[in-house]
Design a protein around this motif. Sequence first.
Motif, PDB file in Angstrom:
ATOM      1  N   UNK A  40      -7.670 -22.827  -8.266  1.00 35.31           N
ATOM      2  CA  UNK A  40      -7.272 -22.544  -9.645  1.00 35.31           C
ATOM      3  C   UNK A  40      -8.316 -21.680 -10.314  1.00 35.31           C
ATOM      4  N   UNK A  41      -7.896 -20.590 -10.988  1.00 29.83           N
ATOM      5  CA  UNK A  41      -6.515 -20.091 -11.037  1.00 29.83           C
ATOM      6  C   UNK A  41      -6.118 -19.528  -9.686  1.00 29.83           C
ATOM      7  N   UNK A  42      -4.860 -19.691  -9.336  1.00 32.79           N
ATOM      8  CA  UNK A  42      -4.407 -19.169  -8.051  1.00 32.79           C
ATOM      9  C   UNK A  42      -3.834 -17.767  -8.238  1.00 32.79           C
ATOM     10  N   UNK A  43      -3.747 -17.046  -7.158  1.00 28.04           N
ATOM     11  CA  UNK A  43      -3.153 -15.707  -7.198  1.00 28.04           C
ATOM     12  C   UNK A  43      -1.665 -15.859  -7.467  1.00 28.04           C
ATOM     13  N   UNK A  44      -1.160 -15.089  -8.418  1.00 30.80           N
ATOM     14  CA  UNK A  44       0.253 -15.184  -8.773  1.00 30.80           C
ATOM     15  C   UNK A  44       0.951 -13.856  -8.506  1.00 30.80           C
ATOM     16  N   UNK A  45       2.267 -13.906  -8.394  1.00 31.46           N
ATOM     17  CA  UNK A  45       3.072 -12.727  -8.096  1.00 31.46           C
ATOM     18  C   UNK A  45       4.061 -12.484  -9.218  1.00 31.46           C
ATOM     19  N   UNK A  46       4.195 -11.216  -9.629  1.00 33.88           N
ATOM     20  CA  UNK A  46       5.202 -10.827 -10.610  1.00 33.88           C
ATOM     21  C   UNK A  46       6.557 -10.756  -9.897  1.00 33.88           C
ATOM     22  N   UNK A  47       7.612 -11.272 -10.511  1.00 36.36           N
ATOM     23  CA  UNK A  47       8.924 -11.249  -9.847  1.00 36.36           C
ATOM     24  C   UNK A  47       9.433  -9.859  -9.521  1.00 36.36           C
ATOM     25  N   UNK A  48       8.925  -8.826 -10.248  1.00 34.87           N
ATOM     26  CA  UNK A  48       9.381  -7.457 -10.032  1.00 34.87           C
ATOM     27  C   UNK A  48       8.636  -6.758  -8.887  1.00 34.87           C
ATOM     28  N   UNK A  49       7.611  -7.410  -8.343  1.00 30.53           N
ATOM     29  CA  UNK A  49       6.807  -6.785  -7.293  1.00 30.53           C
ATOM     30  C   UNK A  49       7.634  -6.658  -6.012  1.00 30.53           C
ATOM     31  N   UNK A  50       7.604  -5.473  -5.401  1.00 33.00           N
ATOM     32  CA  UNK A  50       8.384  -5.258  -4.182  1.00 33.00           C
ATOM     33  C   UNK A  50       7.802  -6.077  -3.033  1.00 33.00           C
ATOM     34  N   UNK A  51       8.659  -6.414  -2.080  1.00 31.30           N
ATOM     35  CA  UNK A  51       8.276  -7.312  -0.999  1.00 31.30           C
ATOM     36  C   UNK A  51       7.097  -6.778  -0.190  1.00 31.30           C
ATOM     37  N   UNK A  52       7.087  -5.443   0.080  1.00 28.15           N
ATOM     38  CA  UNK A  52       5.985  -4.914   0.886  1.00 28.15           C
ATOM     39  C   UNK A  52       4.649  -5.037   0.172  1.00 28.15           C
ATOM     40  N   UNK A  53       4.656  -4.964  -1.166  1.00 34.88           N
ATOM     41  CA  UNK A  53       3.405  -5.119  -1.895  1.00 34.88           C
ATOM     42  C   UNK A  53       2.979  -6.589  -1.961  1.00 34.88           C
ATOM     43  N   UNK A  54       3.948  -7.492  -1.951  1.00 35.36           N
ATOM     44  CA  UNK A  54       3.616  -8.918  -1.856  1.00 35.36           C
ATOM     45  C   UNK A  54       2.953  -9.173  -0.502  1.00 35.36           C
ATOM     46  N   UNK A  55       3.536  -8.592   0.551  1.00 35.27           N
ATOM     47  CA  UNK A  55       2.971  -8.756   1.897  1.00 35.27           C
ATOM     48  C   UNK A  55       1.549  -8.204   1.962  1.00 35.27           C
ATOM     49  N   UNK A  56       1.335  -7.065   1.318  1.00 30.47           N
ATOM     50  CA  UNK A  56       0.001  -6.455   1.317  1.00 30.47           C
ATOM     51  C   UNK A  56      -0.984  -7.318   0.534  1.00 30.47           C
ATOM     52  N   UNK A  57      -0.525  -7.900  -0.579  1.00 30.55           N
ATOM     53  CA  UNK A  57      -1.368  -8.806  -1.362  1.00 30.55           C
ATOM     54  C   UNK A  57      -1.786  -9.999  -0.509  1.00 30.55           C
ATOM     55  N   UNK A  58      -0.844 -10.561   0.236  1.00 24.06           N
ATOM     56  CA  UNK A  58      -1.142 -11.696   1.102  1.00 24.06           C
ATOM     57  C   UNK A  58      -2.133 -11.297   2.194  1.00 24.06           C
ATOM     58  N   UNK A  59      -1.923 -10.110   2.771  1.00 21.93           N
ATOM     59  CA  UNK A  59      -2.809  -9.644   3.842  1.00 21.93           C
ATOM     60  C   UNK A  59      -4.227  -9.416   3.337  1.00 21.93           C
ATOM     61  N   UNK A  60      -4.345  -8.845   2.146  1.00 20.03           N
ATOM     62  CA  UNK A  60      -5.665  -8.518   1.596  1.00 20.03           C
ATOM     63  C   UNK A  60      -6.436  -9.743   1.123  1.00 20.03           C
ATOM     64  N   UNK A  61      -5.713 -10.787   0.722  1.00 18.00           N
ATOM     65  CA  UNK A  61      -6.377 -11.974   0.173  1.00 18.00           C
ATOM     66  C   UNK A  61      -6.409 -13.147   1.147  1.00 18.00           C
TER      67      UNK A  61
END
Length: 206
Positions: free
Chosen positions: A77-98
Amino acid sequence: MMKAEDIMTKDVVTIRGSATVAEAVGLMKEKKLRALVVDRRYDNDAYGMVSETDIVYKVIAYGKDPKQVRVYEIMSKPCIVVNPELSVEYVARLFANTGIRRAPVIQGKLLGIISITDILTKSNFVETPKTLMLEEKIEKAIEVARATCTQHGAYSKSCAAAWDEVEELQAEAAHQKAEPIPSAKISFEEYCRENPAAPECRNYQP
């Protein structure tokens, strides 16, 4: 192009930070989950996240009593959060980077949770990979730029804007492939070499 909101799990299970780890484990077993979102204490507070990894690494590995350890002691906490409008590939990149495997989807309030499993099983990355879509967009943008420059001239604002669009798409494609960014100017130079008699190329000096 799919977004986080398209593949997220909307039925989110939350737990209080003051709950014991034993209660968290019981809830995880009951709901067959690998992580729980930790509720905010007040409106402007941040959400937290407690996962099976937190429990194994921080409680079981040290022989601690899960009935005595509170969720807030081991959560992120605070945890990394995702905006609902974020495209799937950028979510994947966020997960990979963190290095994370899941994150709550939040826009003002908690909307859902998205995980690597959601990305793998619910997205259309196999059918429509981003790089292929970008290549098609680039080809179409170049055609539009050529037509625009032919109609309005090489030094017109509309011609410049059209090639700027090509350059933006090329930059995004290069970012996807981790390659040097190509220049739209090069595309324009190639166009003029292929079409030396084109009106917009008559006064062009590469």
